[in-house]
Design an enzyme around this catalytic site. Structure first.
Site, PDB file in Angstrom:
ATOM      1  N   HIS A  82       0.828  -1.164   0.004  1.00 44.41           N
ATOM      2  CA  HIS A  82      -0.022  -0.232   0.085  1.00 44.41           C
ATOM      3  C   HIS A  82       0.783   1.131  -0.173  1.00 44.41           C
ATOM      4  O   HIS A  82       0.619   2.336  -0.751  1.00 44.41           O
ATOM      5  CB  HIS A  82      -0.888  -0.012   1.150  1.00 44.41           C
ATOM      6  CG  HIS A  82      -1.683   1.127   1.293  1.00 44.41           C
ATOM      7  ND1 HIS A  82      -1.307   1.981   2.135  1.00 44.41           N
ATOM      8  CD2 HIS A  82      -2.775   1.724   0.814  1.00 44.41           C
ATOM      9  CE1 HIS A  82      -2.363   3.173   2.156  1.00 44.41           C
ATOM     10  NE2 HIS A  82      -3.076   2.879   1.202  1.00 44.41           N
ATOM     11  N   GLU A  89       2.146   1.604  -3.226  1.00 46.24           N
ATOM     12  CA  GLU A  89       0.848   2.326  -4.234  1.00 46.24           C
ATOM     13  C   GLU A  89       0.977   3.962  -4.054  1.00 46.24           C
ATOM     14  O   GLU A  89       0.867   4.497  -5.177  1.00 46.24           O
ATOM     15  CB  GLU A  89      -0.311   1.821  -3.906  1.00 46.24           C
ATOM     16  CG  GLU A  89      -1.566   2.175  -4.729  1.00 46.24           C
ATOM     17  CD  GLU A  89      -2.754   2.745  -3.782  1.00 46.24           C
ATOM     18  OE1 GLU A  89      -3.108   3.960  -3.587  1.00 46.24           O
ATOM     19  OE2 GLU A  89      -3.325   1.489  -3.148  1.00 46.24           O
ATOM     20  N   HIS A  90       1.281   4.366  -2.824  1.00 50.91           N
ATOM     21  CA  HIS A  90       1.276   5.855  -2.745  1.00 50.91           C
ATOM     22  C   HIS A  90       2.438   6.388  -3.393  1.00 50.91           C
ATOM     23  O   HIS A  90       2.365   7.536  -4.083  1.00 50.91           O
ATOM     24  CB  HIS A  90       1.187   6.181  -1.197  1.00 50.91           C
ATOM     25  CG  HIS A  90      -0.025   6.303  -0.635  1.00 50.91           C
ATOM     26  ND1 HIS A  90      -0.574   7.390   0.178  1.00 50.91           N
ATOM     27  CD2 HIS A  90      -1.274   5.159  -0.578  1.00 50.91           C
ATOM     28  CE1 HIS A  90      -1.572   7.084   0.262  1.00 50.91           C
ATOM     29  NE2 HIS A  90      -2.010   5.733   0.261  1.00 50.91           N
ATOM     30  N   GLU A 126      -4.006   8.308   7.062  1.00 48.36           N
ATOM     31  CA  GLU A 126      -5.021   7.327   6.507  1.00 48.36           C
ATOM     32  C   GLU A 126      -5.273   6.568   7.598  1.00 48.36           C
ATOM     33  O   GLU A 126      -6.473   6.043   7.544  1.00 48.36           O
ATOM     34  CB  GLU A 126      -4.479   6.903   5.213  1.00 48.36           C
ATOM     35  CG  GLU A 126      -5.472   5.980   4.563  1.00 48.36           C
ATOM     36  CD  GLU A 126      -5.027   5.497   3.351  1.00 48.36           C
ATOM     37  OE1 GLU A 126      -3.765   5.607   2.604  1.00 48.36           O
ATOM     38  OE2 GLU A 126      -5.834   4.752   2.625  1.00 48.36           O
TER      39      GLU A 126
END
Lengths: 494, 465
Positions: free
Chosen positions: B70, B73-74, B150
């Protein structure tokens, strides 16, 4: 309810994520046993939907030419008429798939609650769950499901919406329409169902209390709208929901669920004549009634107001704003494009750049105008670790101040217009999107060539118009600022 | 009247769909470097959806490194040798693209929807960041803070989600599905730039990617475009991670999660196979589990809502789900919030009654037909979304199945019989196979203090005028 496939949940939540920037409260995806964590971006704002902006791009010239040559004929023609009892109908033929969407919207949102917050929500829920004519809720659900029809109801501050999606096969569509007619005209409002919906609304209010984003939303609307009906959320208040009575629901339905207060949007594989029959069948037997009266005007804020609420959370939710703009306001496009640059276009916007990209202060950061019947709010919002609240507030205020004082940079405006107009085909890419536009155009009485003139209206926005509109509209010395969060912990590692 | 319609609907749906050709043709291509391209035509609107799926996700990660996929991905939006940080999104925005990305347990995907002539733009930029990502300490330091925010927003401050995270961590003993995709807080903090570099080098390559394009496109032209942009990229040696299967569970697990909250919540999960893990020849089982999920919660007339919400007023919210499309075995989940007059244990008991009924009484043919009718209709409705069509293809391919399975889904669902439903309910929805989690709300208000103060319009700090 289980969406039709687990992955639908996923997609739904991706969609939601974008909407969430306007409503806060992002919901986590539960993809069958996995906490899916989708999404990097935080795009998109206002009900206008898609779009995005910015900067020098090698492709821009080509893109531009393509855009200008995008055939107006590819934009759906909206046909509009009235039923004999006064309901307005908006129709677009979409022959490709053997299905039809029918959306009936009443001016019966929570702004019509009067002194009984929650009444509009209770009424719309009971349309679906309170039984209809001779049938109880089980039979209503059973029949729609048997025909493969999808039936839903929803509510916001302005609109109460009833939606039916069906195949066009007559043997399925015809009975589904018959049932929809009964649902709208002869709701039974059974007492047992009313109690069940009441319990769910009370639970929803408790959910709002445990969610810092919802607490912030509620405090924000209350501070911005005072005693205006927009001040209270669609779910109402605990006391008033507890007190709702069946006869109040019956009276609300009789007053607002009438033809002159309704619009019907139809998109699908039917022709004009078929759409006429369909509209007549669904709303033709409703009493004509009267349109809802004008909503009270929204008062300007007189002074700045800071509301700090404690919540046992690791982040503080910050909302800054004031009353914004009505949907049919002449400044609409200037504010839309301006806000797109300010905080409405994900990674292309100024707020995202300053707060997230340059400083890593937040995951979610945005601003939007929520255009409604009477001015909905302008909001700039973000969530950040408790100890960073002051810093984040300072930056957001500075960005707002600079933007209002100076307007957007010329280069940003050029790219914004290019992005918004270049993405126009996405706005009307499928039946669902077109249906959404029909309801908005009908409800807010926008021109029928709204889609045909959309890009022209975007192009007509200038730096001066944005600066002028923002300076007239935003009063930075009289904003509401809401913070909801916990106490700063000792500074975390990393 | 009611029953007459029911009969009619069965007949006409059955006959209707045998002849309907709703979806456009699908074509697939493989580039010399191993990149797999799948194109689905849909010419209703002048748009294209482009999705790049990488076969890597949360389930690929090792202990202590959760959240790595993840985080990467950022970082994929933080620039390449050719384009600076954030440039990807700015270029997309200026071209009117709607774009995003997500990380799942089994895959990571990047996608754009664009006016169709701009597909080349998507391919050029996706190809560029497939091999040329620049990972810098400065950008990583900021983005780590973003991801921590987040996680705070999604998990730390959401009691239901926190409870669900702990539920998964308890239900799975050895499966990597025990870890949150976003990663544990401490793991996210401990991730390093070197971790990201290794992860990127290891998984981001054309022979570990599936590109799905759907929309108003010509498949041959898309193939040529793919050759131009993705074709020159070198392939990598991809070594699959050894899968550690979930161990057999030998008895019910229970956990309590106490968080500041207002509403109690119940989650129950039973271990079940998926299409990717069910033994050959037993595929009918997963289609039966899928139908079981619809029987329980597929529409307003489904059993959970009908019986527990409407008939018994036991719950205000309830759902169940089964994820057919996952690479490893997972859970058949029930989740609900009791109404005020009922307790979590009463709700649990009521859910168990529903399960017992499925085990002891054959599902009525009429009920089964209703589900099949709904699914057939939804197949038409799904065709309204080009994005969804691409998604269906990508998710199947990303877990090592193929898109034909997604296309044949309905045919297999239609074959499910009442006896099969009873058999899977009996075999899998058993106590020894179960984990139960409850969220016990703790006070939100102990420390609550509401203050409303007026702010001076020209306070030095606010500096707003």
């Amino acid at each position: 309810m289980k969406p039709l496939t687990a992955w639908t949940t996923m997609i739904y939540s991706l969609t939601l994520r974008t909407v969430n920037t306007t409503t806060s409260n992002p919901s986590l995806v539960r993809k069958g046993g996995i906490l899916a964590v989708p999404v990097v971006h935080t795009p998109l704002l206002t009900k206008e939907g898609l779009g995005v902006v910015v900067r020098k791009v090698i492709y821009s010239l080509t893109a531009w030419l393509i855009l200008l040559s995008y055939p107006v004929s590819a934009i759906p023609t909206i046909q509009q008429w009235e039923t004999s009892n006064g309901a307005r109908v908006y129709f677009v033929a979409a022959p490709e798939l053997p299905m039809v969407d029918i959306e009936v919207t009443f001016d019966a949102g929570s702004a019509r609650d009067g002194d009984k917050p929650g009444l509009a929500s209770m009424t719309k829920s009971l349309l679906k769950e309170g039984g209809s004519g001779e049938w109880d809720a089980d039979q209503v659900a059973e029949q729609f499901d048997n025909w493969g029809a999808q039936f839903s109801v929803s509510l916001d501050r302005d609109m109460a919406t009833v939606n039916l999606r069906s195949l066009t096969d007559t043997q399925l569509l015809s009975p589904a329409l018959n049932l929809l007619t009964v649902v709208l005209k002869q709701p039974a409002f059974r007492e047992k169902s009313l109690e069940q919906v009441r319990q769910r609304m009370l639970n929803a209010l408790k959910m709002q209390e445990q969610d810092p984003a919802s607490v912030a939303d509620n405090a924000f609307y209350k501070a911005v709208y005072g005693d205006h009906p927009y001040a209270i959320s669609e779910t109402g208040l605990k006391e008033t929901v507890m007190a709702l009575k069946r006869e109040e629901v019956v009276a609300f339905h009789q007053r607002y669920y009438v033809a002159k207060n309704a619009l019907v949007a139809i998109v699908g594989a039917v022709d004009k004549q078929g759409a006429e029959q369909l509209a007549n069948q669904v709303v033709g037997s409703l009493p004509a009634g009267e349109t809802a009266p004008a909503l009270p005007a929204v008062a300007d804020l007189k002074e700045a107001n800071l509301v700090n609420l404690h919540h046992p959370a690791t982040q503080t939710h910050i909302l800054i704003g004031q009353p914004g703009v009505a949907r049919n306001d002449p400044d609409y496009f200037s504010l839309y494009v301006g806000n797109y640059i300010l905080g409405g276009s994900g990674f292309a916007c100024l707020l995202m750049d300053e707060v997230r990209e340059k400083r890593g202060l937040a995951y979610s950061i945005y601003s939007y105008f929520s255009p409604q019947r009477v001015p909905g709010p302008f909001v700039a919002g973000l969530d950040t670790r408790n100890d960073q609240t002051e810093e984040a507030l300072k930056i957001v205020r500075q960005v707002l101040q600079d933007f209002v004082a100076q307007g957007p940079p010329a280069e940003k405006l050029k790219l914004a217009k290019q992005g918004i107009t270049g993405g126009f085909p996405l706005r009307i890419k499928n039946n669902s999107n077109i249906l959404g536009y029909l309801s908005v155009i009908g409800f807010y009485r926008l021109p029928l060539d709204y889609l045909q003139t959309f890009n022209q209206n975007i192009e007509a926005v200038t730096l001066e118009k944005i600066k002028d509109a923002f300076q007239r509209r935003l009063h930075l010395d009289k904003m509401v600022t809401v913070t909801v969060g916990g106490k700063p912990e000792a500074k975390e590692a990393n | 009247m009611f029953h007459r319609y029911l009969q009619i609907s069965l007949l006409c749906l059955l006959s209707y769909f045998s002849s309907a050709l709703l979806a456009g043709p699908v074509q697939e291509f493989t580039l010399e470097n191993g990149l797999h391209l799948i194109v689905k035509e849909d010419h209703r609107a002048p748009i294209a959806v482009s999705q790049v799926w990488y076969k890597v996700g949360g389930a690929y990660e090792q202990e202590g490194k959760t959240g790595l996929s993840h985080m990467l991905e950022h970082m994929m939006f933080k620039g390449t040798k050719k384009y600076g940080p954030g440039e990807f999104s700015r270029i997309m925005a200026a071209n009117g693209a709607s774009e995003n990305a997500f990380t799942d347990s089994d895959a990571t995907a990047y996608f754009q929807s664009l006016e169709k002539s701009r597909l080349a733009l998507s391919f050029e930029l996706e190809a560029d960041r497939m091999r040329n990502l620049v990972l810098s300490e400065a950008e990583f330091a900021k983005e780590k803070q973003v991801v921590l925010e987040e996680r705070r927003m999604r998990t730390e401050d959401q009691p239901d989600n926190m409870a669900f995270e702990h539920f998964l961590a308890t239900a799975y003993q050895t499966s990597p599905y025990q870890n949150p995709i976003i990663g544990w807080m401490s793991d996210i903090k401990n991730l390093t730039l070197t971790d990201l570099q290794h992860w990127y080098q290891r998984w981001y390559a054309p022979n570990n990617a599936i590109v799905v394009v759907a929309g108003d496109v010509n498949p041959t032209a898309v193939f040529e475009l793919a050759k131009t942009h993705f074709g020159p990229l070198p392939r990598s040696e991809i070594t699959p991670v050894p899968t550690r299967p979930e161990v057999e569970q030998y008895g019910m697990k229970r956990l309590i999660v106490k968080r500041p909250a207002k509403l109690p919540e119940l989650t129950m999960g039973y271990k079940v196979p998926t299409l990717a893990t069910v033994p050959k020849g037993q595929e009918w089982q997963v289609y039966a589990l899928e139908v079981l999920a619809y029987i329980l919660d597929g529409g307003d007339s489904a059993r959970l809502t009908k019986n527990l919400v409407r008939a018994k007023s036991m719950a205000t919210n309830i759902w169940s789900s089964y994820d057919f499309w996952s690479a490893l075995s997972n859970l058949f989940i029930f989740n609900g919030k009791p109404s005020e007059k009922h307790t979590l244990s009463e709700l649990e008991e009521a859910i168990r009654e529903q399960i017992t009924q499925l085990q002891t009484t054959l599902v009525d043919e009429k009920e089964l037909t209703k589900i099949k009718n709904q699914l057939r209709a939804s197949k038409v409705y799904e065709a309204d979304s080009v994005f969804y069509q691409a998604m269906q293809i990508g998710r199947a391919e990303a877990i090592g199945l193929n898109w034909q399975i997604a296309e044949a889904y309905l045919d297999n669902i239609i074959k499910v019989t009442p006896a099969q439903l009873q058999q899977v309910a009996t075999q899998y929805l058993t106590d020894d196979n179960l984990t139960v989690a409850v969220l016990e709300p703790q006070s939100l208000t102990e420390k609550t203090k509401n203050t409303t103060i007026m702010e001076s319009p020209n306070s030095a700090k606010g500096a707003i005028h």
